[in-house]
Design a protein around this motif. Sequence first.
Motif, PDB file in Angstrom:
ATOM      1  N   ASN A  80      46.599  25.359  42.454  1.00 53.83           N
ATOM      2  CA  ASN A  80      46.225  25.172  41.053  1.00 53.83           C
ATOM      3  C   ASN A  80      47.160  25.993  40.163  1.00 53.83           C
ATOM      4  O   ASN A  80      48.050  26.697  40.643  1.00 53.83           O
ATOM      5  N   GLY A  81      46.927  25.906  38.856  1.00 53.47           N
ATOM      6  CA  GLY A  81      47.794  26.595  37.917  1.00 53.47           C
ATOM      7  C   GLY A  81      47.713  28.108  38.007  1.00 53.47           C
ATOM      8  O   GLY A  81      48.703  28.801  37.746  1.00 53.47           O
ATOM      9  N   THR A  82      46.545  28.638  38.362  1.00 54.64           N
ATOM     10  CA  THR A  82      46.425  30.093  38.477  1.00 54.64           C
ATOM     11  C   THR A  82      47.279  30.616  39.624  1.00 54.64           C
ATOM     12  O   THR A  82      47.962  31.645  39.487  1.00 54.64           O
ATOM     13  N   CYS A  85      50.754  30.627  38.405  1.00 53.06           N
ATOM     14  CA  CYS A  85      51.001  31.757  37.504  1.00 53.06           C
ATOM     15  C   CYS A  85      51.122  33.065  38.281  1.00 53.06           C
ATOM     16  O   CYS A  85      51.894  33.957  37.899  1.00 53.06           O
ATOM     17  N   ASN A 100      48.166  31.620  31.016  1.00 54.30           N
ATOM     18  CA  ASN A 100      48.320  30.314  31.637  1.00 54.30           C
ATOM     19  C   ASN A 100      48.007  29.261  30.574  1.00 54.30           C
ATOM     20  O   ASN A 100      46.842  29.026  30.248  1.00 54.30           O
ATOM     21  N   GLN A 102      48.083  25.649  30.229  1.00 51.36           N
ATOM     22  CA  GLN A 102      48.248  24.530  31.141  1.00 51.36           C
ATOM     23  C   GLN A 102      49.033  23.397  30.480  1.00 51.36           C
ATOM     24  O   GLN A 102      48.878  23.122  29.294  1.00 51.36           O
ATOM     25  N   GLU A 245      42.539  17.394  26.146  1.00 49.12           N
ATOM     26  CA  GLU A 245      43.486  17.544  27.238  1.00 49.12           C
ATOM     27  C   GLU A 245      43.835  16.179  27.810  1.00 49.12           C
ATOM     28  O   GLU A 245      43.025  15.249  27.762  1.00 49.12           O
TER      29      GLU A 245
END
Length: 265
Positions: A80-82, A85, A100, A102, A245
């Motif tokens: 995932n994005g975390t 990061c 972050n 997104q 989004e």
Amino acid sequence: MSVLIAIPARYASSRYPGKPLVPLTGASGESRTLIERSWRAAMSVQGVDRVVVATDDARIQDAAQGFGAEVVMTSAACKNGTERCAEVAQALPGYDIVVNLQGDAPLTPAWFVEALVEGLRAAPDAHVATPVLRCDGAALNGLLEDRRAGRVGGTTAVFDSSLHAMYFSKEVIPYTSRDYGADEATPVFHHVGVYAYRPEPLAAYSDWPTGPLEELEGLEQLRFMENGHKVLCVEVEARGRKFWELNNPEDKPRIERMMAQMGVD
């Protein structure tokens, strides 16, 4: 406190493959990719020391470098994005706060991120902060319509009196049985998919196993909560700005209509 914004972007989205390179047409008719619009949103934030695009895909790297972005290549194993990061923070150490932003939220106003950073600075007991936006009746009805149609729309959040998150869900929470006027305030808060992390919990994140709630909801922030870390909800104001989004192909015309209505190029 130094601030780094990382924009995670992956090509192989299960719901919308190639999403970062999808073109979005602005109010003037000019078309720019989703990742460029997200980068432009990040570059407009005040008080930020550095902005990078974080990806594992050469196509996104080429596109981002083509419009002038700095790119950090990350592992394809990031879930995932975390996690992406966290890799950026390891590659670029020394920042006090990592944001972050997104890559599917091109309409994120700069003041959302600025309020988020200030909120984390002012709350030493919080390890992560994320913005929430009170829904009016029109926004709530949009969320409910998405769920009735079987689409994953926005995420909602509930939090305690200290603004620490109690839960996040892709369902609409809390439940309310009444109808609200289009401009009427509701008890439902839309979670805005932006995060500000302190470096220590961010570094630990990838070593924690995926918990049952994160697995069920598909929401990365729940991993912090499942491991005992406080997530601060920072309420932000729309100031007349519409926000959405790009989660599904159906969201593209919705976002383009919003851009046209708000005069966003």
